[in-house]
Motif scaffolding. Structure first.
Motif, short mmCIF file in Angstrom:
data_model
loop_
_atom_site.label_atom_id
_atom_site.label_comp_id
_atom_site.label_asym_id
_atom_site.label_seq_id
_atom_site.Cartn_x
_atom_site.Cartn_y
_atom_site.Cartn_z
N ARG A 359 13.34 62.41 32.90
CA ARG A 359 11.90 62.73 33.38
C ARG A 359 11.03 62.45 32.62
O ARG A 359 10.27 61.97 33.10
N ASP A 360 10.89 63.04 31.23
CA ASP A 360 9.95 61.77 30.42
C ASP A 360 10.27 59.76 30.67
O ASP A 360 9.23 59.40 31.08
N PHE A 361 11.41 59.90 31.06
CA PHE A 361 11.42 58.29 30.50
C PHE A 361 11.24 57.52 31.62
O PHE A 361 10.12 56.65 32.74
N ILE A 362 11.10 58.83 33.17
CA ILE A 362 10.49 58.40 34.18
C ILE A 362 8.84 58.19 34.25
O ILE A 362 8.31 57.27 35.38
N GLY A 363 8.63 59.61 33.61
CA GLY A 363 7.21 59.25 34.15
C GLY A 363 6.55 58.27 32.95
O GLY A 363 5.30 57.93 33.68
N VAL A 364 7.27 58.23 31.67
CA VAL A 364 6.49 56.90 31.20
C VAL A 364 6.39 55.78 32.01
O VAL A 364 5.69 54.72 32.18
N PHE A 365 7.53 55.31 32.41
CA PHE A 365 8.12 54.45 33.05
C PHE A 365 6.90 53.63 33.87
O PHE A 365 6.26 53.00 34.36
N THR A 366 6.93 54.89 35.59
CA THR A 366 5.40 54.63 36.54
C THR A 366 4.08 54.51 35.12
O THR A 366 3.93 53.71 36.24
N ALA A 367 3.67 55.21 34.55
CA ALA A 367 2.71 55.09 34.05
C ALA A 367 2.37 53.87 33.47
O ALA A 367 1.58 53.11 34.00
N ALA A 368 3.36 52.88 32.49
CA ALA A 368 3.57 51.84 32.72
C ALA A 368 3.00 50.79 33.32
O ALA A 368 2.63 49.43 33.55
N TYR A 369 4.46 50.90 34.79
CA TYR A 369 4.45 49.86 35.70
C TYR A 369 2.82 50.09 36.19
O TYR A 369 2.12 48.44 36.17
N PHE A 370 2.48 51.29 36.98
CA PHE A 370 0.84 51.14 37.51
C PHE A 370 -0.02 50.72 36.31
O PHE A 370 -0.85 50.20 36.37
N ARG A 371 -0.40 50.34 35.06
CA ARG A 371 -0.88 50.41 34.41
C ARG A 371 -0.94 48.84 34.21
O ARG A 371 -1.90 47.61 34.56
N ALA A 372 0.54 48.04 34.41
CA ALA A 372 0.47 47.23 34.24
C ALA A 372 -0.20 45.81 35.78
O ALA A 372 -0.58 45.47 35.53
N VAL A 373 0.26 47.06 36.77
CA VAL A 373 -0.95 46.55 38.06
C VAL A 373 -1.60 46.23 37.92
O VAL A 373 -2.54 45.83 38.43
N ARG A 374 -2.01 47.19 37.12
CA ARG A 374 -4.10 47.57 36.93
C ARG A 374 -4.58 46.69 35.96
O ARG A 374 -5.85 46.08 36.88
N GLU A 375 -3.88 45.94 35.38
CA GLU A 375 -4.44 44.96 34.58
C GLU A 375 -3.85 43.57 34.81
O GLU A 375 -4.40 42.58 33.96
N GLY A 376 -2.74 44.11 35.82
CA GLY A 376 -2.70 42.22 36.74
C GLY A 376 -2.02 41.36 35.70
O GLY A 376 -1.65 40.40 35.85
N LYS A 377 -1.05 41.95 35.28
CA LYS A 377 0.07 41.92 34.38
C LYS A 377 1.72 41.55 35.40
O LYS A 377 2.12 42.15 36.48
N SER A 378 2.48 40.54 34.99
CA SER A 378 3.34 39.95 36.02
C SER A 378 4.10 40.39 35.64
O SER A 378 5.19 40.63 36.56
N LYS A 379 4.62 41.34 34.67
CA LYS A 379 5.69 42.24 34.02
C LYS A 379 5.20 43.42 32.77
O LYS A 379 3.81 43.13 32.71
N ILE A 380 5.81 44.28 33.07
CA ILE A 380 5.35 46.04 32.51
C ILE A 380 5.80 45.26 30.50
O ILE A 380 7.07 44.47 30.40
N ASP A 381 4.84 45.04 29.79
CA ASP A 381 4.67 44.48 28.23
C ASP A 381 4.72 45.53 27.07
O ASP A 381 4.44 46.51 27.34
N LEU A 382 4.92 45.33 26.68
CA LEU A 382 5.00 46.80 25.39
C LEU A 382 3.47 47.33 25.05
O LEU A 382 3.79 48.90 24.87
N ASN A 383 2.98 46.60 25.15
CA ASN A 383 1.00 47.15 25.05
C ASN A 383 0.71 48.51 25.97
O ASN A 383 0.89 49.61 26.01
N SER A 384 1.90 47.84 27.53
CA SER A 384 2.07 48.74 28.97
C SER A 384 2.25 50.14 28.41
O SER A 384 2.01 51.22 28.53
N VAL A 385 4.18 49.94 27.52
CA VAL A 385 5.15 50.84 27.70
C VAL A 385 4.36 51.84 26.96
O VAL A 385 4.10 53.28 26.87
N GLU A 386 3.82 51.20 25.49
CA GLU A 386 2.55 52.19 24.37
C GLU A 386 1.59 52.99 24.64
O GLU A 386 1.83 53.73 24.52
#
Length: 537
Positions: A359-386
């Protein structure tokens, strides 16, 4: 088109249901399930307890187990969610007699089972066989109420005074009148009755009627899958286990599978003569399965990374139109990871951020994905995960802490991370039941990495190795307590080297031993944890 820019993929990420107990579609439950190897160990007729922290997938395992059994033996599984017990209010009324609360809870469990058996026997395709026997089971459940009458008798003396005029006809035939007064006393008794209706259970009758009903339904083995065991208050749990042991385990047609949180479960308590009230773990019910053992990254990194990649891909594939990923040329887990993450090490860091909790893995992934979307990135990067891991820690985990828990965690963080530049520490096995350690573990802020570790410098002693939550480490970045050697998001490093959070090194933690006595110094009032650090050595 990149998956970060794909509208259907965005909708799929947003639609992931991280809680299997809320999923109503059996097909999705089956499609999203990734077997760690634990399911075959449950597919038997042994009575078993499945441990695992919140979010590790206990409910998912139980429900998929039920679906698999139903494929070969229809109408033979009952899923019981203990959070829906009808006597939930009574369970927490601690002023009520313990016996009353226990019997009420057990009758609720029996009623849930009887209700599901009635659903089976009244299905349109059913021939009605067993209807009478299942109805009689309800009578057995309800008929065991007895009335206990208590009589209170009070006696008091009542003073009375009677005065007036008595009229009549005298001997002369003339009207006559007589004035009279009468003082006296009389005893008066007041009787009050108090009736207490107390339910009782006759285990032999329950067991016998269950067996009769199952035989009438032609069910040779009924799997009762009990979820959310810790919804039962801790003081009742041993007695409910005792009820199950007396009424269910003697019935050879019934198999129990129970999902529970290890450190919040009390399946037995000592009784006189060396016996126990509740389950005898081993003879009655086995309790050697723990989902945490299959998800801890540090125990088997490559396998766990592959496992979580499959978990993520299956959950997203279930929310997308059929064959959608394949239409984009994504035909494997490796291709899925390549199109979604900047590098393999980024996904590895995401797995570590989840700390073995799906459940935490999916929660962190969802937050990282939409952070990458907001910042206009083409992929999820290390900073998005952090940043997603930090946000998840701050909003989902640390906010639930009490003052004492927060102080205890801060104390450990300062010593283990701040002073020792480490992520792990050792705890002598004799202290494993410490309430503070258990509570932080249950809140997913401490993670059990290894049991029974033997340090050659301390022969004869056994330790459990715990890791601080990933979020506690990244939360220190860009603060005065930031550990040395943390790499920035743009640093090019080898995928096997340390990323945001250092990997395990047992040599570096051999002298980081937690003494739970340090927690006794925590005061209710806010204080500096620095005054208690000397308890760590």
């Amino acid at each position: 088109m990149a998956l970060v820019d794909d509208e259907k993929f965005k909708a799929a990420v947003s639609s992931i249901e991280p809680r299997a107990d809320r999923e109503t579609d059996d097909e999705i439950l089956s499609r999203t399930f990734v077997d760690t190897g634990i399911l075959p160990q449950l597919a038997n007729t042994n009575n078993q307890i499945l441990y695992g922290r919140r979010g590790t997938g206990k409910s998912h395992v139980l429900r998929v187990l039920g679906l698999q059994i139903e494929k070969t033996a229809p109408r033979t599984t009952l899923y019981i969610d203990l959070r829906v017990l009808g006597s939930a209010g009574l369970m927490t009324e601690f002023s009520r007699p313990l016996a009353d609360r226990c019997v009420a809870v057990f009758k609720d469990i029996l009623s849930l089972i009887q209700g599901q058996l009635m659903d089976i026997v009244t299905r349109p395709e059913s021939d009605g066989a067993g209807l009478q026997e299942v109805s009689e089971l309800e009578d057995v459940i309800r008929a065991k109420s007895v009335s206990v009458a208590e009589r209170d008798i009070s006696q008091r003396t009542k003073q009375t005074t009677d005065s007036g005029v008595q009229a009549g006809i005298g001997a002369s035939g003339l009207p006559s009148a007589q004035l009279h007064a009468n003082d006296g006393s009389e005893d008066e008794k007041t009787v009050s009755h108090t009736e207490a209706l107390r339910d009782t259970i006759v285990f032999a009758e329950v067991a016998q009627q269950l067996d009769v009903a199952l035989k009438a339904l032609s069910i040779s083995n009924l799997y009762v899958l009990i979820d959310e065991w810790t919804a039962i208050p801790a003081d009742l749990q041993p007695y409910i286990a005792e009820f199950l042991r007396r009424a269910f385990i003697p019935v050879k047609r019934i198999t129990l599978k129970i999902a529970a949180l290890e450190y919040r479960s009390r399946f037995s308590i000592p009784a006189e003569g060396g016996s126990v009230v509740g389950f005898e773990l081993g003879p009655d019910v086995s309790a050697n399965l723990d989902l945490d053992d299959y998800y801890v990254y540090d125990r088997n990194p490559a396998h766990v990374v592959d496992l979580f990649l499959e978990v993520l891909r299956k959950h997203l594939d279930a929310e997308l139109p059929k064959g959608y990923l394949e239409s984009l040329g994504i035909n494997s887990g490796a291709a899925f990871r390549r199109d979604l993450f900047t590098e393999q090490a980024t996904f590895t860091e995401l797995v570590r951020a989840g700390e073995g909790v799906v459940r935490d893995f999916i929660g962190v992934f969802t937050a990282a994905y939409f952070r990458a979307v907001r910042e206009g990135k083409s992929k999820i990067d290390l900073n998005s995960v952090e940043e997603a891991a930090r946000a998840w820690y701050e909003t989902d985990k640390s906010t639930t802490l009490s003052h004492e828990q927060s102080e205890a965690l801060h104390l450990i963080i300062n010593e283990v991370i701040g002073s020792r530049q480490a992520k792990m520490f050792m705890l002598a096995r004799e202290h494993n039941d410490d309430p503070m350690v258990q509570s932080l573990f249950d809140l997913r802020l401490l993670h059990l990495v290894s049991r029974g570790y033997s340090d050659k410098e301390n022969p004869g002693l056994r330790y459990n190795i715990y890791a601080l939550d990933y979020g506690t480490y990244v939360d220190l970045k860009r603060t005065k307590s930031e550990p040395e050697g943390i790499t920035g998001p743009d640093t090019e490093i080898d995928p096997t080297s340390e990323r945001i959070v250092p990997f395990a090194d047992k040599r570096s933690i051999r002298r980081i031993i937690l003494d739970p006595a340090v927690f006794k110094k925590i005061q209710p009032a806010v204080q500096s944890s620095a005054t208690a650090i000397e308890g760590m050595y």
